[in-house]
Design a protein around this motif. Structure first.
Motif, PDB file in Angstrom:
ATOM      1  N   LEU A  40      -8.638 -52.648  21.962  1.00 46.81           N
ATOM      2  CA  LEU A  40      -8.474 -51.089  21.899  1.00 46.81           C
ATOM      3  C   LEU A  40      -8.168 -51.084  20.433  1.00 46.81           C
ATOM      4  N   SER A  43     -11.703 -51.552  18.718  1.00 44.70           N
ATOM      5  CA  SER A  43     -12.700 -50.864  19.224  1.00 44.70           C
ATOM      6  C   SER A  43     -12.926 -49.034  18.415  1.00 44.70           C
ATOM      7  N   VAL A  46     -12.679 -46.344  23.329  1.00 47.04           N
ATOM      8  CA  VAL A  46     -12.975 -46.483  24.856  1.00 47.04           C
ATOM      9  C   VAL A  46     -11.906 -45.483  25.211  1.00 47.04           C
ATOM     10  N   PHE A 111     -15.155 -49.867  26.551  1.00 46.46           N
ATOM     11  CA  PHE A 111     -14.992 -50.321  24.524  1.00 46.46           C
ATOM     12  C   PHE A 111     -15.896 -50.618  24.115  1.00 46.46           C
ATOM     13  N   THR A 124     -22.446 -50.759  23.346  1.00 48.15           N
ATOM     14  CA  THR A 124     -21.180 -52.261  24.368  1.00 48.15           C
ATOM     15  C   THR A 124     -21.808 -52.830  24.607  1.00 48.15           C
ATOM     16  N   SER A 128     -18.116 -57.308  25.927  1.00 53.09           N
ATOM     17  CA  SER A 128     -16.893 -56.168  25.147  1.00 53.09           C
ATOM     18  C   SER A 128     -15.736 -56.875  26.290  1.00 53.09           C
ATOM     19  N   THR A 130     -15.863 -54.035  28.655  1.00 50.52           N
ATOM     20  CA  THR A 130     -16.412 -53.226  29.547  1.00 50.52           C
ATOM     21  C   THR A 130     -16.645 -53.723  31.002  1.00 50.52           C
TER      22      THR A 130
END
Length: 206
Positions: A40, A43, A46, A111, A124, A128, A130
Motif C-alpha cells: 500500500l 503503490s 490501490v 495495487f 499493474t 503485485s 492484485t
C-alpha cells in the motif's frame, strides 16, 4: 540480371522495414511479494473495482512499440491515489509477461504503480498483490476499509478512441525510427531503389 536487381531491391527493402518495425517483449521475473501494508505504501494507487472493458493499447516509446491491455475499471473503493469513479489500468499480455488475466464483470483489488511510458494510465502486474476481490481477505484485513470515490467520470469515450490511438502510435513509431534514428538508411535505401528502377527501365528499353 533484371530478376537479380528486382530481388535485391526487395531484399533490401524487407531488411530495412524489419529494422524499423520493432516491438518490445517481456519476460516475467518477480521477487518476493511485499506485505500488504508495504505494498500500500509503495503503490501509486490501490483500489477495488469491476472490470467494464478490456482493449488492446499500442504505445510508442521512442520508436519501440509496446502492446498492453487497457483495462477500464468501475471503482468501488479506494485506499490510495484514486478519487474518480472510473480508472484505466495497463497490464502486459499473458502470465509469461507478468500480465494479469482480468475478466470483464469480475471485481478485483488492484495495487498499481506509475506507468512511465503512458502518463495517462497506471499499471499493474502479477508481481503485485492484485487479485480477485473475493480472494483478497488477507490483504483487506491488513489494509482495512477503503472509501468511496468522490469524482464522477466516464472514460468510455477514451476506450472508444483506442483504435485511433493505436494507429497514431504506429505513425509515431515510424517517425521516431525513420527520422530520429535511420535517416541515413532511408536515403541509402531510396537511392538503391531509384537506381534499381532506372537500371531495369534502361535494360527494358534496350
Amino acid at each position: 540480371m533484371k530478376r537479380y536487381l528486382i530481388a535485391l531491391t526487395f531484399l533490401v527493402l524487407f531488411s530495412f522495414i524489419s529494422t524499423i518495425i520493432s516491438s518490445k517483449t517481456y519476460a516475467c521475473s518477480c521477487g518476493f511479494q511485499p506485505d500488504p501494508h508495504k505494498a500500500l505504501e509503495e503503490s501509486k494507487a490501490v483500489f477495488s473495482g469491476k472490470v467494464l472493458e478490456i482493449k488492446l493499447q499500442v504505445i510508442d516509446v521512442d520508436g519501440i512499440l509496446e502492446s498492453k491491455k487497457a483495462v477500464l475499471f468501475d471503482v468501488d473503493q479506494t485506499w490510495k491515489g484514486i478519487s474518480q469513479t472510473q480508472v484505466l489500468v495497463n497490464t502486459n499480455f499473458g502470465e509469461s509477461s507478468c500480465g494479469n488475466e482480468f475478466k470483464v464483470g469480475q471485481t478485483y483489488l488492484v495495487f498499481a504503480s506509475n506507468n512511465d511510458n503512458n502518463k495517462n494510465t497506471i499499471q499493474t502486474s502479477t508481481c503485485s498483490l492484485t487479485k480477485e476481490f473475493s480472494n483478497s481477505n488477507l490483504e483487506l484485513n491488513k489494509i482495512g476499509q477503503g472509501v468511496k470515490p468522490i469524482e464522477n467520470v466516464n472514460l468510455k469515450d477514451t476506450m472508444n478512441k483506442m483504435e485511433y490511438s493505436n494507429k497514431l502510435a504506429y505513425v509515431k513509431m515510424v517517425y521516431h525510427r525513420l527520422v530520429k534514428y535511420h535517416l541515413t538508411q532511408v536515403i541509402l535505401v531510396a537511392l538503391i531503389v531509384v537506381i534499381g528502377i532506372l537500371v531495369i527501365k534502361k535494360r527494358s528499353n534496350s
